[in-house]
Scaffold this active site. Structure first.
Site, PDB file in Angstrom:
ATOM      1  N   THR A  10      -0.505  -1.611  14.931  1.00  0.00           N
ATOM      2  CA  THR A  10      -1.486  -0.711  14.331  1.00  0.00           C
ATOM      3  C   THR A  10      -1.153   0.749  14.668  1.00  0.00           C
ATOM      4  OG1 THR A  10      -3.851  -0.338  14.039  1.00  0.00           O
ATOM      5  CG2 THR A  10      -3.103  -0.828  16.288  1.00  0.00           C
ATOM      6  N   ALA A  11      -1.646   1.666  13.817  1.00  0.00           N
ATOM      7  CA  ALA A  11      -1.313   3.085  13.994  1.00  0.00           C
ATOM      8  C   ALA A  11      -1.633   3.569  15.409  1.00  0.00           C
ATOM      9  CB  ALA A  11      -2.053   3.923  12.964  1.00  0.00           C
ATOM     10  N   LYS A  30      -0.837   3.151  -5.294  1.00  0.00           N
ATOM     11  CA  LYS A  30      -0.400   4.365  -5.991  1.00  0.00           C
ATOM     12  C   LYS A  30      -1.513   4.936  -6.883  1.00  0.00           C
ATOM     13  CE  LYS A  30       3.758   5.927  -7.978  1.00  0.00           C
ATOM     14  NZ  LYS A  30       5.106   5.466  -8.128  1.00  0.00           N
ATOM     15  N   ASP A  42       0.833  -1.206   0.000  1.00  0.00           N
ATOM     16  CA  ASP A  42       0.000   0.000   0.000  1.00  0.00           C
ATOM     17  C   ASP A  42       0.861   1.247   0.000  1.00  0.00           C
ATOM     18  OD1 ASP A  42      -2.243  -1.475   0.003  1.00  0.00           O
ATOM     19  OD2 ASP A  42      -2.613  -1.334   2.149  1.00  0.00           O
ATOM     20  N   MET A  69      -8.491   7.758   9.905  1.00  0.00           N
ATOM     21  CA  MET A  69      -9.042   8.406   8.709  1.00  0.00           C
ATOM     22  C   MET A  69     -10.043   9.500   9.091  1.00  0.00           C
ATOM     23  SD  MET A  69      -9.545   4.874   6.570  1.00  0.00           S
ATOM     24  CE  MET A  69     -10.091   3.975   7.996  1.00  0.00           C
TER      25      MET A  69
HETATM   26  C1  LIG Z   1      -6.657   2.681   5.831  1.00  0.00           C
HETATM   27  S1  LIG Z   1      -6.168   2.989   7.461  1.00  0.00           S
HETATM   28  C2  LIG Z   1      -5.066   1.696   7.738  1.00  0.00           C
HETATM   29  C3  LIG Z   1      -4.812   1.413   9.167  1.00  0.00           C
HETATM   30  C4  LIG Z   1      -3.777   0.332   9.383  1.00  0.00           C
HETATM   31  N1  LIG Z   1      -4.243  -0.944   8.901  1.00  0.00           N
HETATM   32  C5  LIG Z   1      -3.355   0.244  10.826  1.00  0.00           C
HETATM   33  O1  LIG Z   1      -3.598  -0.792  11.473  1.00  0.00           O
HETATM   34  O2  LIG Z   1      -2.753   1.182  11.326  1.00  0.00           O
HETATM   35  C6  LIG Z   1      -5.142   4.382   7.254  1.00  0.00           C
HETATM   36  C7  LIG Z   1      -5.226   5.337   8.427  1.00  0.00           C
HETATM   37  O3  LIG Z   1      -4.430   4.896   9.503  1.00  0.00           O
HETATM   38  C8  LIG Z   1      -3.904   5.985  10.185  1.00  0.00           C
HETATM   39  N2  LIG Z   1      -2.452   5.894  10.146  1.00  0.00           N
HETATM   40  C9  LIG Z   1      -1.728   4.930   9.568  1.00  0.00           C
HETATM   41  N3  LIG Z   1      -0.408   5.118   9.798  1.00  0.00           N
HETATM   42  C10 LIG Z   1      -0.317   6.242  10.546  1.00  0.00           C
HETATM   43  C11 LIG Z   1       0.771   6.956  11.098  1.00  0.00           C
HETATM   44  N4  LIG Z   1       2.032   6.548  10.942  1.00  0.00           N
HETATM   45  N5  LIG Z   1       0.502   8.073  11.801  1.00  0.00           N
HETATM   46  C12 LIG Z   1      -0.761   8.496  11.978  1.00  0.00           C
HETATM   47  N6  LIG Z   1      -1.816   7.843  11.480  1.00  0.00           N
HETATM   48  C13 LIG Z   1      -1.610   6.741  10.773  1.00  0.00           C
HETATM   49  C14 LIG Z   1      -4.405   7.252   9.503  1.00  0.00           C
HETATM   50  O4  LIG Z   1      -5.584   7.647  10.170  1.00  0.00           O
HETATM   51  C15 LIG Z   1      -4.703   6.707   8.118  1.00  0.00           C
HETATM   52  O5  LIG Z   1      -5.665   7.513   7.476  1.00  0.00           O
END
Ligand SMILES: C[S@@+](CC[C@H](N)C(=O)[O-])C[C@H]1O[C@@H](n2cnc3c(N)ncnc32)[C@H](O)[C@@H]1O
Length: 474
Positions: free
Chosen positions: A333-334, A272, A250, A390
């Site tokens: 996770t984030a 992309k 991704d 998000m």
């Molecule tokens: C489609 S979701 C995917 C989440 C991912 N599967 C996880 O477990 O973190 C994407 C969202 O995760 C969050 N996100 C992912 N990486 C991040 C980071 N390094 N810092 C802040 N937010 C992040 C944001 O809100 C972003 O819009």
């Protein structure tokens, strides 16, 4: 790198050993084990050397050194206590172009001998560039404990089976076959068995692989890449990346993580967006299946954890429906990554006893009006923490939903941008200020909202050093 690493075949080659003390004896043992034709120059031969000489294992050339003794030697080791003599041996070997090692004198070494772990034919060499033999031996001790004693027999059995594998399997399936046979767990089990049993096990697996069609060998690993930093990957993710034939990743997966994939694996960025074009989820499904059906190991690499707002469930359903083997490797996770790196404990005995992960997409008016909206009053109520993925672009709608649900406008909020990375920024505020906080988020960087009393703790518990150019914004 000060030394070029090299294993040299000295079988039946003349090698010259000057000295016949204890150290020389250790060197002779190694030279003999490697099949060298050992010639010794020493005033006298002690018990072990005398025994070797009587056995015809070593030849005693002379009692005193002279340059002519170099003759046709291909390697020279000087192990005497006489520094003057060692220097003469070194000079003679250097002018004759013969590699030379004076034991314990780095300046007089054209080559050095590493600390060895011998599970022949597997050999592990450890060198510290001559800086610390004791450290090299200590490292050898650590690695020794990791390697099963029967490892060499497994390697020999693999060598015996190689030719048959070549005959039975097409080139594109051979590596996958060996990776299936030589897993860590399987190597440990095989190393406890007899040669005959090891051959039998590998043979049976080969028969099974030969009977399979290539679809059966293709598989997909759905891997969580964590929030961005390579050192936050799990060991399993690292291992699987090292085996990948193709990596479908991704947009949020960092280059630092992608660089850990097997060097010749194909990398496809399925997130992309070039112009208006990007792969739909259905196209990603098809790509995973078509690559796996070629017998390839597909690593589907996703930011964070694949099962948290990652559409991992849908991808597994598709794989299952198409009979493709899969595994799932969790990632940080984030929410966990951002919380840790901004010093915000998501639960805290005094402030929050429950925690929810929510998508911000459902904050918009449409979702609210059709009844699929989220009960924000409940999720962000007293004693709770809500983490919104998000949600940055929905910040205004989110504030309206929260206030509409009776949430205190002064409830603390933190917005973490690009959490855990060198670009991390954390903005602290309250629910009422959500749109203002969101307006400070740089475009194109992921952002996460943490809502609840715990959000305020980051201003005192935060520990990450923020780069100077970002500090004014934070
Ligand atoms: C489609 S979701 C995917 C989440 C991912 N599967 C996880 O477990 O973190 C994407 C969202 O995760 C969050 N996100 C992912 N990486 C991040 C980071 N390094 N810092 C802040 N937010 C992040 C944001 O809100 C972003 O819009």
């Amino acid at each position: 790198m000060d030394y070029f690493p090299l294993f040299m075949n000295i079988r039946d080659l003349p090698v010259l050993l000057v000295g016949a003390g204890r150290v020389a004896e250790r060197k002779a043992r190694l030279l003999l084990a490697a099949g060298g034709e050992v010639r010794v120059v020493a005033r006298s031969l002690n018990g072990q050397f005398r025994h070797w000489q009587e056995n015809g294992d070593v030849r005693w050339l002379a009692a005193e050194w002279s340059d002519g003794l170099l003759d046709d030697a291909r390697l020279v080791i000087a192990a005497t206590a006489d520094t003057e003599l060692n220097r003469r041996v070194y000079d003679a070997a250097e002018s004759a172009g013969v590699p030379v090692n004076v034991v314990d004198d780095k300046a007089l070494c054209r080559f050095i001998t590493p600390a060895m772990i011998d599970r022949s034919p597997v050999q592990v060499a450890i060198a510290t560039g001559g800086s610390s033999p004791v450290l090299a031996r200590r490292i050898r001790g650590w690695i020794e404990r990791l390697l099963p004693l029967g490892l060499g027999r497994v390697a020999l059995a693999a060598g015996r089976a190689r030719e048959r594998v070549k005959q039975v399997l097409p080139p594109e399936r051979r590596r996958g076959f060996w990776e299936g046979v030589l897993t860590e767990q399987h190597i440990r089990r095989l190393s406890l068995q007899s040669d005959h049993e090891i051959d039998g096990q590998i043979g049976r697996r080969l028969d099974a692989a030969a009977g399979d069609d290539s679809t059966a060998n293709g598989r997909v690993s759905l891997v969580g890449a964590g929030p961005g930093r390579a050192d936050l990957l799990t060991l399993r993710a690292l291992h699987v990346l090292g085996q990948a034939d193709v990596v479908l990743h991704d947009r949020l997966v960092s280059d630092e993580v992608l660089d850990l994939a097997r060097r010749d694996a194909d990398r496809i960025d399925v997130g992309k967006r070039a112009g208006n074009h990007h792969r739909t989820q259905e196209q990603i499904h098809e790509l995973m299946v078509s690559e796996a059906r070629k017998g390839r190991h597909v690593v589907r690499l996703k930011g964070g954890d694949p099962f948290i707002f990652g559409r991992g469930g849908e991808e597994l359903e598709f794989l299952r429906d198409h009979g493709i083997a899969y595994e799932v490797v969790p990632g940080i996770t984030a929410a966990a990554g951002c919380a840790a790196y901004s010093g915000i404990p998501l639960t805290h005995r005094k402030h929050a006893q429950s925690l929810s992960f929510v998508t911000g997409h459902l904050a918009d008016a449409l979702a609210e009006s059709d009844g699929s909206g989220i009960d924000w009053g409940h999720l962000a109520g007293p004693g709770r923490t809500a983490v919104v993925y998000m949600g940055v672009r929905q910040a205004a709608a989110l504030r309206d939903r929260l206030l509409g649900a009776g949430i205190d406008p002064a409830l603390p909020v933190a917005l973490v941008i690009s959490g855990t990375s060198d670009r991390q920024q954390v903005f602290h505020g309250v629910v009422d200020e959500l749109p203002r906080l969101a307006s400070r988020a740089p475009r194109g960087e992921p952002g996460l909202l943490i809502i609840g009393q715990v959000a305020s703790l980051g201003s005192t518990l935060g520990w990450l050093q923020v780069p100077a150019e970002l500090q004014s914004a934070a």
